[in-house]
Design an enzyme around this catalytic site. Sequence first.
Site, PDB file in Angstrom:
ATOM      1  N   LYS A 115      75.667 -34.489  41.003  1.00 34.48           N
ATOM      2  CA  LYS A 115      76.039 -33.721  39.809  1.00 34.48           C
ATOM      3  C   LYS A 115      76.429 -32.294  40.194  1.00 34.48           C
ATOM      4  O   LYS A 115      76.151 -31.869  41.325  1.00 34.48           O
ATOM      5  CB  LYS A 115      74.865 -33.710  38.827  1.00 34.48           C
ATOM      6  CG  LYS A 115      73.603 -33.039  39.374  1.00 34.48           C
ATOM      7  CD  LYS A 115      72.387 -33.322  38.505  1.00 34.48           C
ATOM      8  CE  LYS A 115      71.150 -32.639  39.068  1.00 34.48           C
ATOM      9  NZ  LYS A 115      69.920 -33.139  38.431  1.00 34.48           N
ATOM     10  N   ARG A 163      61.691 -33.587  28.780  1.00 35.27           N
ATOM     11  CA  ARG A 163      63.145 -33.406  28.699  1.00 35.27           C
ATOM     12  C   ARG A 163      63.666 -34.705  28.086  1.00 35.27           C
ATOM     13  O   ARG A 163      63.129 -35.160  27.081  1.00 35.27           O
ATOM     14  CB  ARG A 163      63.705 -33.081  30.096  1.00 35.27           C
ATOM     15  CG  ARG A 163      65.020 -32.353  30.071  1.00 35.27           C
ATOM     16  CD  ARG A 163      65.459 -31.829  31.438  1.00 35.27           C
ATOM     17  NE  ARG A 163      65.676 -32.875  32.441  1.00 35.27           N
ATOM     18  CZ  ARG A 163      66.140 -32.643  33.663  1.00 35.27           C
ATOM     19  NH1 ARG A 163      66.414 -31.407  34.060  1.00 35.27           N
ATOM     20  NH2 ARG A 163      66.328 -33.623  34.518  1.00 35.27           N
ATOM     21  N   TYR A 222      80.830   1.247  44.398  1.00 36.69           N
ATOM     22  CA  TYR A 222      80.613   1.713  43.028  1.00 36.69           C
ATOM     23  C   TYR A 222      79.225   2.329  42.859  1.00 36.69           C
ATOM     24  O   TYR A 222      78.230   1.752  43.295  1.00 36.69           O
ATOM     25  CB  TYR A 222      80.742   0.552  42.041  1.00 36.69           C
ATOM     26  CG  TYR A 222      82.142   0.004  41.916  1.00 36.69           C
ATOM     27  CD1 TYR A 222      83.210   0.828  41.569  1.00 36.69           C
ATOM     28  CD2 TYR A 222      82.375  -1.343  42.138  1.00 36.69           C
ATOM     29  CE1 TYR A 222      84.491   0.299  41.439  1.00 36.69           C
ATOM     30  CE2 TYR A 222      83.661  -1.865  42.006  1.00 36.69           C
ATOM     31  CZ  TYR A 222      84.707  -1.041  41.662  1.00 36.69           C
ATOM     32  OH  TYR A 222      85.972  -1.564  41.544  1.00 36.69           O
ATOM     33  N   MET A 259      83.495  -7.190  42.913  1.00 37.94           N
ATOM     34  CA  MET A 259      83.964  -8.503  42.459  1.00 37.94           C
ATOM     35  C   MET A 259      84.541  -9.336  43.596  1.00 37.94           C
ATOM     36  O   MET A 259      84.300 -10.539  43.681  1.00 37.94           O
ATOM     37  CB  MET A 259      85.002  -8.326  41.344  1.00 37.94           C
ATOM     38  CG  MET A 259      85.372  -9.635  40.677  1.00 37.94           C
ATOM     39  SD  MET A 259      86.614  -9.449  39.386  1.00 37.94           S
ATOM     40  CE  MET A 259      85.668  -8.737  38.067  1.00 37.94           C
TER      41      MET A 259
HETATM   42  C1  PLP Z   1      69.044 -33.532  39.411  1.00 38.79           C
HETATM   43  C2  PLP Z   1      68.178 -34.725  39.296  1.00 38.79           C
HETATM   44  C3  PLP Z   1      67.619 -35.313  40.439  1.00 38.79           C
HETATM   45  C4  PLP Z   1      67.724 -34.716  41.827  1.00 38.79           C
HETATM   46  O1  PLP Z   1      66.776 -33.683  42.002  1.00 38.79           O
HETATM   47  P1  PLP Z   1      66.530 -33.001  43.426  1.00 38.79           P
HETATM   48  O2  PLP Z   1      65.318 -32.189  43.216  1.00 38.79           O
HETATM   49  O3  PLP Z   1      67.728 -32.150  43.716  1.00 38.79           O
HETATM   50  O4  PLP Z   1      66.349 -34.084  44.412  1.00 38.79           O
HETATM   51  C5  PLP Z   1      66.918 -36.497  40.274  1.00 38.79           C
HETATM   52  N1  PLP Z   1      66.756 -37.052  39.056  1.00 38.79           N
HETATM   53  C6  PLP Z   1      67.265 -36.504  37.928  1.00 38.79           C
HETATM   54  C7  PLP Z   1      67.045 -37.157  36.623  1.00 38.79           C
HETATM   55  C8  PLP Z   1      67.976 -35.312  38.008  1.00 38.79           C
HETATM   56  O5  PLP Z   1      68.469 -34.762  36.900  1.00 38.79           O
END
Ligand code: PLP
Length: 395
Positions: free
Chosen positions: A57, A158, A287, A335
């Site tokens: 992701k 969650r 800056y 920047m």
């Molecule tokens: C992002 C995520 C992971 C991976 O987590 P890491 O700590 O980076 O290994 C695993 N399961 C779910 C549901 C996630 O959202």
Amino acid sequence: MLSHKQTPSFADSQECDTYAWFSQRAWVEIDLGALSYNVQQLIQFLSPRTQLMAVVKADAYGHGAVTVAQTVIQSGASWLGVATVPEAIQLREGGIQAPIVILGATHTAEQIQAIAHWKLQPTLCSPKQALVFSDTLESMNYGSPVPVHIKLDTGMSRLGTNWQQAGEFVQLVQRLPHLEIASIYSHLATADSYDTTTMEQQHKRFEDAIAQIKAMGIQPPCLHLANSAAALTDPALHYDIVRVGLAVYGLYPATHLQNAIDLKPVLQLKARVTQVKTIAPGTGVSYGHQFIAPRELRLAVVGIGYADGVPRSLSNKMQALIRGQRMPQIGTITMDQLMLDVSAIPNIQEGEVVTLLGEQGKEQISADDWAEQLNTISWEILCGFKHRLPRVAVM
Ligand SMILES: *Cc1c(COP(=O)(O)O)cnc(C)c1O
């Protein structure tokens, strides 16, 4: 465009190729060899019954989703995990055929159609969502059942249905047309902490949920619970799949887990020196003149800034590597550019390579170092590099 194999490196940094540094003021270097190594290390560490889901992701934690997906699948990962439908489509359009699980929530008819069309595997978090899926697939006249992953909340608070309702939820999904339960899973809230009490409680709740499902006469096809931290902590948490993000990219979720397996950081952040000058004692830099030269010093301007993802709050706190030595960053990070005090090395040349994250000789600066300075976690650092930075893959 960039030539992918001829990456400028520390070794050739003494030579200044004018054209190369015009087109590459700064870049992210992705070591596909290290990526493949990490996947292989993880697979060796898992029992043969456990498969690896590489979590890709957020553009593979800033490493480039398609290239990373290709490499991890070739190296033995069986599954890919993403957060959103567009992330999954990007992989399919990039030619990735491996099973892709969407770990986030999806609800709309558009999303469900895309899931069916691209053969993606959604997460189902609630009975309501399951009904929407089934109805939408019914109205689409969709032929083959869509594999779905049932999400239980065992304490992360969650996504997911409360573990106490696991039996009913799974039974409902099983009876709905057009859906096929591919797995049942949950996510851990505290797997990276040294104290395992809360994680053990979640583990017990997950076991309790499985018992409920079995009591309904349903044999769960596939179970998963572990992220990187849990995967490195306890084989009892591995089940059939582990969902690993951070460790795939070569970072440890916590210092106490560093001995579990050997991992190599995949990402390096590099930029070039664009100008070198000498400034007199008392001269203000950048800056706001937040840095005043205490003596005559040699200053190097480097072509990278906060718009590329170097956090401005690291101003006057970070270091960078040139010719294998640490150079302090001075003045406010701007920047597009930042300044280093390079007085320690005579003759720094314009065009030389500066490593902001990564290794040069014996010196190393890691995303963990930045995370500590910034009071955050390495995950956030890796995701922070912006699209202005070209990504260069090396083997
Ligand atoms: C992002 C995520 C992971 C991976 O987590 P890491 O700590 O980076 O290994 C695993 N399961 C779910 C549901 C996630 O959202």
